[in-house]
Design an enzyme around this catalytic site. Structure first.
Site, PDB file in Angstrom:
ATOM      1  N   SER A 188       0.797  -1.225   0.000  1.00 48.34           N
ATOM      2  CA  SER A 188       0.000   0.000   0.000  1.00 48.34           C
ATOM      3  C   SER A 188       0.832   1.279   0.000  1.00 48.34           C
ATOM      4  CB  SER A 188      -0.967  -0.001   1.185  1.00 48.34           C
ATOM      5  OG  SER A 188      -0.286  -0.195   2.401  1.00 48.34           O
ATOM      6  N   HIS A 216      -5.376  -3.194  -2.982  1.00 51.13           N
ATOM      7  CA  HIS A 216      -5.022  -2.211  -4.011  1.00 51.13           C
ATOM      8  C   HIS A 216      -4.885  -2.832  -5.399  1.00 51.13           C
ATOM      9  CE1 HIS A 216      -4.450   0.897  -0.980  1.00 51.13           C
ATOM     10  NE2 HIS A 216      -3.930  -0.071  -0.239  1.00 51.13           N
ATOM     11  N   LYS A 251     -12.089   0.566  -2.374  1.00 47.14           N
ATOM     12  CA  LYS A 251     -11.040   1.218  -3.166  1.00 47.14           C
ATOM     13  C   LYS A 251     -11.476   1.205  -4.630  1.00 47.14           C
ATOM     14  CE  LYS A 251      -7.963   0.850   0.580  1.00 47.14           C
ATOM     15  NZ  LYS A 251      -7.442  -0.110   1.546  1.00 47.14           N
TER      16      LYS A 251
HETATM   17  C1  LIG Z   1      -7.488  -0.192   3.059  1.00 58.37           C
HETATM   18  C2  LIG Z   1      -6.828  -1.482   3.364  1.00 58.37           C
HETATM   19  C3  LIG Z   1      -7.432  -2.419   4.198  1.00 58.37           C
HETATM   20  C4  LIG Z   1      -8.654  -2.094   5.012  1.00 58.37           C
HETATM   21  O1  LIG Z   1      -9.815  -2.168   4.268  1.00 58.37           O
HETATM   22  P1  LIG Z   1     -11.092  -1.314   4.720  1.00 58.37           P
HETATM   23  O2  LIG Z   1     -12.199  -1.910   3.933  1.00 58.37           O
HETATM   24  O3  LIG Z   1     -10.782   0.086   4.370  1.00 58.37           O
HETATM   25  O4  LIG Z   1     -11.278  -1.516   6.189  1.00 58.37           O
HETATM   26  C5  LIG Z   1      -6.833  -3.649   4.322  1.00 58.37           C
HETATM   27  N1  LIG Z   1      -5.668  -3.943   3.686  1.00 58.37           N
HETATM   28  C6  LIG Z   1      -5.044  -3.048   2.899  1.00 58.37           C
HETATM   29  C7  LIG Z   1      -3.749  -3.416   2.243  1.00 58.37           C
HETATM   30  C8  LIG Z   1      -5.591  -1.786   2.734  1.00 58.37           C
HETATM   31  O5  LIG Z   1      -4.952  -0.894   1.983  1.00 58.37           O
END
Ligand SMILES: *Cc1c(COP(=O)(O)O)cnc(C)c1O
Length: 405
Positions: A188, A216, A251
């Protein structure tokens, strides 16, 4: 409390203001902005319009007309809240349909739909391993995988980022009967992609299970945005019963929530044993309906993904000349996350502020989120950006590079 209350002795709660002041003194206080969408990839931020390069809405689907319409229709048909855990009456027909569609999209047998990605990872890891078992975790994994590892009380072995030789040695040396390897599929903060076929091969050799977090990569990587595992389907990695695939839906899918997918038997185990699934209210059907519309948009409208990848290519092609002579480096990444490593914290902040003065919102990420000396801009590109937006960013970076202290 009044002064004559008997709760008047010294308390650790009295220290909270001092602790907050200490955070502030160390420049670690975080402040939120109040935002509202403006046109395209722009946002109203505390009342001022800014072009944003910080959203994980990589395909721009949070604003898609069909996705919005599905949210409204879902609310009309199902109401707003789900009313209960999925184990009781919260598992709507919409949520069930979404699970079938998610499994199909990623090419795995079965999927389980969760209300959030954080809760998914924090809770599926302890469902899979416990005391006496062994966990192997990439050093750059997301916080929720780390928290899930801690909650599990299994022995945690951290390996250097993408250091598969070290992982192999740790797996070899472990006497544990149950071994779980956990890794982001797309990291990330750097935007690089894990070597999934090699991870699967190691897990097969050492009787381990692999949990991939593709927050992502889902919607961005692989054919039709089917994710990082689908991207390596040719290698047979997806067919392995040793893979659990997790991705989030807030996302690139533009909505909210998450899912985990894998073999029928493993997903059934998670359905039975994941505490954040059992003891939390199910995701509302209107969100499931919105995600279903987003999946249709991803499948039927390849232009979104094509625009994202054109923006990534244009940014990467233009960055070299823009930052020439600065010593800044753009990390290798074919994903929407483009990390421009600047180095010193104050320099990264200066560049962020220069860009903000020009109306661009690009976040600086500093230690401890990233290693010391690698403060960076984390540039998130999106299909919502126009070619002109990318050019604006490159020009602003070039200007910031020229005015270096
Ligand atoms: C954003 C994210 C999460 C968390 O997901 P949410 O649905 O926002 O709680 C988990 N793992 C990674 C790598 C992330 O970037």
């Amino acid at each position: 409390m009044t002064a004559d209350s008997n709760d008047s002795g010294p308390s650790w709660l009295d220290e909270v203001p001092e602790r907050l002041a200490a955070l502030d003194a160390a420049h670690l206080t975080r402040r939120r902005r109040e935002v509202r969408p403006a046109a395209g990839a722009s946002l109203w931020v505390d009342g001022r319009q800014m072009l944003a390069f910080c959203s994980n809405d990589y395909l721009g689907l949070s604003q898609h007309p069909a996705v919005r319409a599905a949210a409204i229709a879902g609310a009309q048909r199902y109401g707003v809240g789900s009313g209960a855990s999925p184990m009781v009456s919260g598992h709507s027909e919409a949520n069930a349909a979404l699970e079938r569609e998610l499994a199909e999209v990623v090419g795995l047998e079965r999927a389980l739909y969760f209300y959030a990605g954080y809760a998914t990872n924090a809770s599926i890891v302890p469902a899979l391993v416990g005391p006496g078992d062994a966990l192997f975790s990439d050093a750059l994994n997301h916080a929720c995988l780390i928290d899930g590892a801690r909650l599990s009380k299994a022995d945690i072995h951290r390996f250097g980022h993408a250091d598969l030789a070290q992982l192999a040695a740790l797996l070899q040396a472990s006497p544990a009967r149950r071994k779980l390897v956990i890794s982001d599929a797309v990291f990330s903060m750097d935007g690089d992609v894990a070597d999934i076929p090699a991870l699967v091969a190691l897990c097969e050799r050492h009787d381990a299970l692999l949990l991939l977090d593709d927050a992502h990569g889902f919607g961005v990587c692989g054919p039709q945005g089917r994710g990082s595992l689908a991207a390596v389907a040719r290698t047979g990695a997806r067919a392995s019963r040793r893979v659990l695939y997790m991705a989030t839906l807030g996302k690139a899918a533009g909505v909210s929530g998450a899912f985990v997918a894998g073999s029928r038997v493993l997903v059934e185990w998670l359905l039975q044993k994941t505490r954040s699934y059992t003891f939390a209210t199910a995701a509302p059907a209107l969100l499931a309906e919105s995600v279903r519309a987003a999946l249709r948009a991803i499948r039927d409208e390849p232009a979104h993904l094509a625009r994202l990848h054109a923006n990534i290519a244009a940014f990467r092609a233009g960055i070299g000349p823009a930052i020439e002579g600065t010593g800044w480096t753009l990390l290798p990444s074919l994903t929407a996350i483009q990390a421009l490593v600047i180095g010193a914290n104050d320099e990264a902040l200066r560049v962020m502020n220069t860009l903000a003065d020009a109306g661009l919102w690009v976040p600086a990420i500093r230690p401890p989120t990233v290693p010391e000396g690698t403060a960076r801009l984390r540039i998130a590109l999106s299909a919502a950006h126009t070619p002109e937006d990318v050019a604006t960013l490159l020009n602003a970076l070039a200007a910031a590079a020229r005015t270096r202290a």
